[in-house]
Design an enzyme around this catalytic site. Structure first.
Site, PDB file in Angstrom:
ATOM      1  N   ASP A 292      -0.621  14.456  -6.247  1.00 13.95           N
ATOM      2  CA  ASP A 292      -0.120  13.731  -7.412  1.00 13.95           C
ATOM      3  C   ASP A 292       0.625  14.703  -8.326  1.00 13.95           C
ATOM      4  OD1 ASP A 292      -0.677  10.912  -8.865  1.00 13.95           O
ATOM      5  OD2 ASP A 292      -0.588  12.518 -10.367  1.00 13.95           O
ATOM      6  N   ASN A 300       9.018  11.595 -17.313  1.00 13.58           N
ATOM      7  CA  ASN A 300       9.856  10.409 -17.511  1.00 13.58           C
ATOM      8  C   ASN A 300      10.166  10.178 -18.988  1.00 13.58           C
ATOM      9  OD1 ASN A 300      10.304   9.542 -14.850  1.00 13.58           O
ATOM     10  ND2 ASN A 300       8.363   8.436 -14.766  1.00 13.58           N
ATOM     11  N   GLU A 334       4.097   8.434  -8.176  1.00 11.40           N
ATOM     12  CA  GLU A 334       4.147   9.889  -7.979  1.00 11.40           C
ATOM     13  C   GLU A 334       3.052  10.366  -7.034  1.00 11.40           C
ATOM     14  OE1 GLU A 334       1.732   9.302 -11.834  1.00 11.40           O
ATOM     15  OE2 GLU A 334       3.259   8.258 -10.663  1.00 11.40           O
TER      16      GLU A 334
END
Length: 411
Positions: A292, A300, A334
């Protein structure tokens, strides 16, 4: 590798169109406006293929074709019109195709052929016939179009060759053969390979009624009666190779993540569950890592979703170089996974920690936004018959990695 094409055409507007088509298909192009220029260019360069005008100022009867063919250059002839006399002249040469310029689809068809030729270098075709003469003839037709060719003299030998060469895409088989005929060979091939894995083209000189239907019912994709026309042979072969390519593309799209190009969740589950079933008899241990991206939401929020996508693509690219023998996949968002089918626990952990350290050190240089990012990794190594249990266990370890500081591997 950029391939070079020779365009022999005395009309400048047509030559420019042909060159544009060739360049868009990935070629470097030279243009000759006469037979004299053709000879000069052939003396200086090596060409992958040639497009030849039938009528030139100093070669009004297709004489230029002789020079490209004799130089072992796959040749496509383009003509203003194709009357019987022209057709007879053209068909004397072992060209790969002829195209009428007046046809509205001529230039689209030319582009198709130019795209197919490099592709054919990676297509392996098995020719099965007990007649050496027939095998040689069909093989010569295939080599002219740059296909890779192997041969077998009957169905039994063909099955052996297929086992040794599983990458064969197309089987062209005669029906009347000793030991095992073409129809029976079709049935045997279809027990092992589906229609979207290998195409089969049946051929026969027999006048037997319904033979073509019998071939197709046994698993053939197509059928040709001998003696066949070379032009029809190429058209049918190309259609079958195109079909295999289309199906492979659809499968690839169905099994790949649209952003990263990695296998997607669907494919990962199908592959790993199949692998686990195969290993269940020996109770062999396998490894699975859940990976991850740390603080991905912050990436973001701070840089924008385009930057986040760049991070995910960079991560996928790094997988290719660090886990070449393992199945890697994007499971969503992700979150990624790596399946270790044959590595020991120590080997798997060493690879994972090397990967983690590489990203920590080099990630800022992997995207145009120069974003430094790290990953947390949870790993489990155990015998299992179901991938869900492996993911659940690796997820627990991933949770530990996240909540104990991130940028680490927990097993």
């Amino acid at each position: 590798m950029t391939r070079r094409i020779l365009i022999i055409e005395d009309t400048p507007t047509i030559a420019r169109v042909q060159k544009h088509i060739a360049v868009s298909a990935g070629y470097e192009a030279d243009i000759a406006e006469s037979l004299a220029q053709t000879k000069e260019l052939l003396a200086k360069n090596t060409y992958f293929c040639a497009v030849v005008d039938f009528i030139l100022p100093d070669a009004p009867n297709g004489e230029a074709i002789h020079y490209t063919v004799n130089s072992d250059i796959p040749t496509i002839v383009m003509t203003g019109n194709l009357d019987n006399q022209t057709r007879e002249t053209v068909e004397k040469y072992p060209i790969i195709d002829y195209i009428t310029k007046e046809n509205k689809q001529a230039y689209q068809y030319l582009k198709k052929q130019l795209i197919r030729l490099p592709r054919n270098e990676y297509v392996k075709v098995l020719v099965v016939d007990d007649s050496r003469q027939t095998r040689n003839y069909i093989s010569s037709l295939l080599v002219r179009h740059k296909y890779k060719v192997i041969e077998a003299c009957d169905g039994i030998e063909a099955l052996k060759v297929l086992k040794e060469n599983p990458e064969v895409s197309v089987v062209i088989t005669d029906n009347e053969m000793p030991n095992m005929n073409g129809e029976d060979l079709c049935s045997e091939i279809r027990l092992q390979y589906s229609n979207d894995e290998k195409a089969i083209i049946g051929i026969s000189s027999s006048n037997a009624l319904h033979l073509s239907a019998r071939f197709i019912k046994r698993g053939a994709n197509d059928y040709l009666r001998k003696p066949f026309n070379a032009e029809e042979f190429y058209c049918r072969l190309s259609q079958n190779v195109d079909m295999l390519e289309y199906i492979a593309t659809i499968k690839r799209q169905a099994n790949s993540d649209y952003l990263t190009g990695l296998p997607n969740r669907r494919y990962f589950f199908e592959f790993t569950n199949k692998s686990l079933r195969q290993k269940s008899a020996s109770n062999a241990e396998v490894g699975l890592a859940m990976i991850d991206v740390d603080h991905f939401k912050a990436i973001n929020d701070n840089y924008g979703h385009d930057a986040g996508d760049e991070v995910l693509k960079a991560l996928a690219h790094a997988f290719d170089s660090h886990f070449p023998g393992q199945l890697t996949a994007r499971l969503g968002g992700e979150e990624f996974a790596v399946y270790f089918a044959n590595d020991s626990q120590d080997e798997s952990l060493a690879l994972l920690d090397k990967f983690r350290a590489y990203l920590d050190t080099h990630s800022a240089g992997l995207t145009k936004h120069n974003i430094h990012f790290t990953v947390s990794i949870g790993f489990c190594n155990t015998a299992s018959t179901n991938v869900d249990s492996l993911i659940k266990e690796a997820d627990i370890k991933l949770y530990e990695a996240k909540h104990s500081g991130r940028n680490k591997v927990i097993s």
